[in-house]
Design an enzyme around this catalytic site. Sequence first.
Site, short mmCIF file in Angstrom:
data_model
loop_
_atom_site.label_atom_id
_atom_site.label_comp_id
_atom_site.label_asym_id
_atom_site.label_seq_id
_atom_site.Cartn_x
_atom_site.Cartn_y
_atom_site.Cartn_z
CG ASN A 1 -1.86 1.17 1.26
OD1 ASN A 1 -1.49 2.22 1.77
ND2 ASN A 1 -3.04 1.03 0.68
CG ASN B 1 -3.67 3.45 4.18
OD1 ASN B 1 -2.87 3.81 3.34
ND2 ASN B 1 -4.97 3.56 3.98
CG ASP C 1 -4.96 6.88 1.77
OD1 ASP C 1 -4.00 6.11 1.85
OD2 ASP C 1 -5.82 6.78 0.88
#
Length: 196
Positions: free
Chosen positions: A80, A132, A185
């Site tokens: 990710n 993440n 994020d």
Amino acid sequence: FTDLGNSRIMRLGTDGALSTFREQSYRANGLIFDSEWRLLACEGGDGDTVLPRVTRTNMETGEVEVVADAFEGKQLHQPNDLTIDGQGRIYFTDRPGQNSSPDQTGVHGVYRVDTDGAISRILTEPDIERPNGIVIAPDDATLYLLETAQQEGGARMIRAYDLAPDGTVDNMRVFHDFYPGRSGDGMTVDSAGNLW
């Protein structure tokens, strides 16, 4: 920057001109340049012949090198995001999707790739839930990890860890808790150590 839905890496020039850097990016997500100005990317693969992986692109030649695509003989799931420490070691997050297979690691993890190519898993379940974004402070003393578990009571926070000279982490503390909000994020850090 990545255009995940269209599997492209895009380039925005200082003059405002937008162009495509790489047409088939294999669902690239997190990007970062290393100290030699090579572009590192977390790629999700194509679901067929190209496995999920972390790659390094030589910006002069366009050559793409696979940095990591497995751990202890098991394939990665969906790399990710990634960061680099002052020694040039790469740290990346990986998390299972809905269609995991027995050939894959089967866990959420944070991995470190040493300069000799050796890969270590430095964090995994149950100590983390859904990793993440990831970034390291400029002094290499703190690793920040963004958690995005969306289930009721799930970890939606930025975790901070002491980062040891050998690339291991300990002393987890909650830097910021977004709960019950969605979480964040990607993250980055500026030269003064401010987290963005």
